[in-house]
Design an enzyme around this catalytic site. Structure first.
Site, PDB file in Angstrom:
ATOM      1  N   ASP A  97      -7.939  -5.197  -0.027  1.00 23.28           N
ATOM      2  CA  ASP A  97      -8.430  -6.104  -1.062  1.00 23.28           C
ATOM      3  C   ASP A  97      -8.074  -7.563  -0.826  1.00 23.28           C
ATOM      4  OD1 ASP A  97      -9.644  -4.157  -2.739  1.00 23.28           O
ATOM      5  OD2 ASP A  97      -7.643  -3.464  -3.297  1.00 23.28           O
ATOM      6  N   HIS A 119       0.857  -1.190   0.000  1.00 19.77           N
ATOM      7  CA  HIS A 119       0.000   0.000   0.000  1.00 19.77           C
ATOM      8  C   HIS A 119       0.888   1.233   0.000  1.00 19.77           C
ATOM      9  CE1 HIS A 119      -3.146   2.842   1.135  1.00 19.77           C
ATOM     10  NE2 HIS A 119      -3.985   1.927   0.688  1.00 19.77           N
TER      11      HIS A 119
HETATM   12  N1  ACO Z   1       4.189  -7.925  -4.497  1.00 21.90           N
HETATM   13  C1  ACO Z   1       5.547  -7.919  -4.616  1.00 21.90           C
HETATM   14  N2  ACO Z   1       6.298  -6.806  -4.514  1.00 21.90           N
HETATM   15  C2  ACO Z   1       5.667  -5.663  -4.288  1.00 21.90           C
HETATM   16  C3  ACO Z   1       4.272  -5.579  -4.143  1.00 21.90           C
HETATM   17  C4  ACO Z   1       3.524  -6.780  -4.256  1.00 21.90           C
HETATM   18  N3  ACO Z   1       2.204  -6.757  -4.152  1.00 21.90           N
HETATM   19  N4  ACO Z   1       3.905  -4.307  -3.937  1.00 21.90           N
HETATM   20  C5  ACO Z   1       5.037  -3.590  -3.921  1.00 21.90           C
HETATM   21  N5  ACO Z   1       6.109  -4.396  -4.147  1.00 21.90           N
HETATM   22  C6  ACO Z   1       7.536  -4.004  -4.152  1.00 21.90           C
HETATM   23  C7  ACO Z   1       7.877  -3.247  -5.428  1.00 21.90           C
HETATM   24  O1  ACO Z   1       8.311  -4.124  -6.449  1.00 21.90           O
HETATM   25  C8  ACO Z   1       8.952  -2.326  -4.945  1.00 21.90           C
HETATM   26  O2  ACO Z   1      10.137  -3.086  -4.809  1.00 21.90           O
HETATM   27  P1  ACO Z   1      11.594  -2.403  -5.099  1.00 21.90           P
HETATM   28  O3  ACO Z   1      11.726  -1.323  -4.057  1.00 21.90           O
HETATM   29  O4  ACO Z   1      12.561  -3.513  -4.967  1.00 21.90           O
HETATM   30  O5  ACO Z   1      11.504  -1.838  -6.493  1.00 21.90           O
HETATM   31  C9  ACO Z   1       8.510  -1.951  -3.525  1.00 21.90           C
HETATM   32  O6  ACO Z   1       7.710  -3.056  -3.089  1.00 21.90           O
HETATM   33  C10 ACO Z   1       7.684  -0.679  -3.461  1.00 21.90           C
HETATM   34  O7  ACO Z   1       6.590  -0.829  -4.335  1.00 21.90           O
HETATM   35  P2  ACO Z   1       5.969   0.340  -5.204  1.00 21.90           P
HETATM   36  O8  ACO Z   1       5.334  -0.232  -6.426  1.00 21.90           O
HETATM   37  O9  ACO Z   1       6.976   1.425  -5.413  1.00 21.90           O
HETATM   38  O10 ACO Z   1       4.846   0.874  -4.219  1.00 21.90           O
HETATM   39  P3  ACO Z   1       3.678   1.837  -4.615  1.00 21.90           P
HETATM   40  O11 ACO Z   1       3.359   2.600  -3.389  1.00 21.90           O
HETATM   41  O12 ACO Z   1       4.002   2.617  -5.838  1.00 21.90           O
HETATM   42  O13 ACO Z   1       2.458   0.859  -5.002  1.00 21.90           O
HETATM   43  C11 ACO Z   1       0.697  -0.683  -4.737  1.00 21.90           C
HETATM   44  C12 ACO Z   1       1.487   0.457  -4.101  1.00 21.90           C
HETATM   45  C13 ACO Z   1       0.182  -0.251  -6.138  1.00 21.90           C
HETATM   46  C14 ACO Z   1      -0.514  -0.952  -3.871  1.00 21.90           C
HETATM   47  C15 ACO Z   1       1.593  -1.931  -4.848  1.00 21.90           C
HETATM   48  O14 ACO Z   1       1.970  -2.350  -3.566  1.00 21.90           O
HETATM   49  C16 ACO Z   1       0.921  -3.080  -5.594  1.00 21.90           C
HETATM   50  O15 ACO Z   1       1.026  -3.155  -6.818  1.00 21.90           O
HETATM   51  N6  ACO Z   1       0.215  -3.994  -4.882  1.00 21.90           N
HETATM   52  C17 ACO Z   1      -0.505  -5.067  -5.514  1.00 21.90           C
HETATM   53  C18 ACO Z   1      -1.841  -4.564  -6.059  1.00 21.90           C
HETATM   54  C19 ACO Z   1      -2.814  -4.252  -4.940  1.00 21.90           C
HETATM   55  O16 ACO Z   1      -3.041  -5.033  -4.032  1.00 21.90           O
HETATM   56  N7  ACO Z   1      -3.461  -3.074  -5.050  1.00 21.90           N
HETATM   57  C20 ACO Z   1      -4.492  -2.631  -4.082  1.00 21.90           C
HETATM   58  C21 ACO Z   1      -3.981  -1.510  -3.229  1.00 21.90           C
HETATM   59  S1  ACO Z   1      -5.167  -1.015  -2.039  1.00 21.90           S
HETATM   60  C22 ACO Z   1      -6.268  -0.114  -2.894  1.00 21.90           C
HETATM   61  O17 ACO Z   1      -5.998   0.512  -3.841  1.00 21.90           O
HETATM   62  C23 ACO Z   1      -7.621  -0.114  -2.435  1.00 21.90           C
END
Ligand code: ACO
Length: 428
Positions: free
Chosen positions: A364, A307
């Site tokens: 979610d 998140h």
């Molecule tokens: N699985 C594996 N790795 C992940 C995940 C995940 N679900 N989420 C983040 N990471 C990793 C990224 O690859 C990144 O790694 P790095 O630093 O080595 O490059 C690090 O964690 C930071 O992730 P970001 O993508 O920069 O985080 P951001 O804040 O931009 O994205 C998000 C947040 C979109 C929720 C992301 O965590 C994600 O894609 N999660 C899966 C989809 C999801 O569940 N979305 C619902 C969110 S809640 C909502 O909107 C109601």
């Protein structure tokens, strides 16, 4: 503590005002940065950018706190109905008995859709995505209520428009489902509560009215309360950006639905179930999936994890995890996906990759299992999220007008070609 931020740049010092919110959140006001220094700030994805001042919802990601208008989500989840919560989010206070009655009557009054809207549903293919239908129909509704298009902030006009949207979103959602399964549309029943009415419109059959069990109604109510607002997330920011051009409320929330649809946002609830189903069907160990999620060269992510704001736990996920257990128990059901989900959570909690990046289950992760238990079909999950989020979108649109927010118009740093001259086609 200083009340100015000092920036040292190109041998000069510049001062910027500081602001502190009611929960001690601090910001540097850089509104005049470009004018004074010639620089802009760069913050892709807006992870560090405040776009507004807001009185609606407070989130503290480090402490796992979520409050609507000051009320903790845990209390609202336990005690409030979605209709009360929607009123709270829209108007800032919990309603008195009289106000709640009037608000509920207004929702009842606005539940039916204009007869001509039915023809638009009938013209759609049965496999049309429900989020596309929802977004289109929300815009379409305004065609039948032109009087509400220029409503902005005050009085009966806004109250009516808000109730109309909150109520009709539920009828549109249920009809999108009925159309997809080739079944006749069910008209809203004014004697039912908000949640029961939705379930009736989804599942009643000719000569067989669907009466949800109290467990199912309560579970749906909880789901909607937990999704009612979440400050400046992707879809709410979209609503604000669109609304900032003074676009009407219908087109603004219709854009919000589109933003919510993506799997990184509201579409994650169905993506989680698809992922858990795949894990179950494949018979592969969970560690394979965890490995894939960690691999730099693999785009696979564990859906329902991570998140932008919550870096400790998402309080909504904790509430849902507990609720899912209770609902399955009370309905005397078992769901193998819940066991997989729990094991996945346990494994990631031990894993350095997830620990270092503060990746925990978000709202979610368990919500899809709750929706499965109450019989909602998979492709409707993001639509359910949209019904829940409607109060937050409307309240943010309203607040943006009340605060006379400027049109949203970010800057960029151009990285393309420098000036060049047009060449006739034969010279290219
Ligand atoms: N699985 C594996 N790795 C992940 C995940 C995940 N679900 N989420 C983040 N990471 C990793 C990224 O690859 C990144 O790694 P790095 O630093 O080595 O490059 C690090 O964690 C930071 O992730 P970001 O993508 O920069 O985080 P951001 O804040 O931009 O994205 C998000 C947040 C979109 C929720 C992301 O965590 C994600 O894609 N999660 C899966 C989809 C999801 O569940 N979305 C619902 C969110 S809640 C909502 O909107 C109601």
């Amino acid at each position: 503590m200083s009340d100015k931020a000092i920036l040292s740049l190109d041998g000069k010092k510049f001062e910027f005002d500081l602001f502190t919110g009611s929960e001690n959140e601090r910001c540097i006001d850089i509104t005049h940065l470009r004018k004074e220094t010639g620089y802009i700030t760069m913050d892709q994805g807006f992870g560090n950018t405040g776009s507004c001042f807001s009185d609606i919802t407070f989130v503290d990601g480090a402490k796992g706190i979520l409050r609507y208008r000051g009320y903790p989500i845990e209390e609202l989840a336990e005690k409030a109905t979605f209709v009360e919560t929607a009123y709270l989010i829209l108007y800032g206070e919990l309603p008195s008995a009289d106000k709640l009655r009037n608000f509920s009557n207004s929702l009842r009054e606005h539940a039916p859709l204009h007869t001509n809207l039915k023809h638009h549903f009938e013209g759609l293919p049965s496999d049309a995505p429900p989020m596309a239908i929802l977004s289109a129909m929300l815009n379409m509704v305004s065609c039948f209520h032109p009087e509400v298009l220029d409503v902005h902030t005050k009085g009966a006009g806004f109250d009516r428009t808000a109730a109309l949207l909150l109520s009709k979103v539920r009828t549109i959602a249920a009809w999108a489902y009925r159309m997809a399964v080739g079944k006749p549309f069910n008209h809203p029943n004014p004697n039912f509560s908000y949640c029961s009415n939705f379930l009736h419109m989804m599942f009643s059959e000719p000569y067989q009215e669907y009466i949800p069990s109290p467990v199912v109604e309560k579970a749906l109510n909880l789901f909607l309360v937990l999704h009612a607002d979440h400050e400046q997330n992707c879809s709410t920011s979209t609503v604000r950006v669109v609304g900032s051009s003074r676009a009407n409320l219908f087109s603004s929330v219709s854009a919000g639905v589109c933003a919510l649809w993506g799997p990184l946002h509201g579409g994650a609830n169905s993506a989680v179930i698809q992922m858990l189903e795949e894990i179950k069907e494949s018979g592969r160990p969970l560690t394979d999936y965890i490995k894939m999620a960690k691999a730099k060269n693999n785009t696979f992510r564990l859906m329902g994890f991570g998140h932008r704001v919550y870096k400790n736990f998402d309080p909504r996920s904790l509430i849902l995890k507990k609720a899912v257990d209770e609902v399955l128990h009370e309905l005397n059901m078992e769901d193998p996906l819940l066991d997989i989900a729990r094991e996945l959570e346990e494994k990631t909690l031990q894993d350095d990759y997830f620990k270092e990046r503060n990746l925990y289950p978000n709202v979610d992760f368990y919500s899809g299992i709750l929706l499965r238990a109450i019989g909602i079909p998979l492709n409707m999950y993001p639509v359910m999220f949209a019904i829940g989020r409607m109060p937050g979108w409307i309240a943010n649109w309203h607040e943006l007008h009340a605060h006379k927010q400027r049109i949203s118009r970010p800057r960029q740093i151009y990285t393309g070609s420098n000036t060049r001259s047009y060449k006739p086609i034969e010279e290219r």
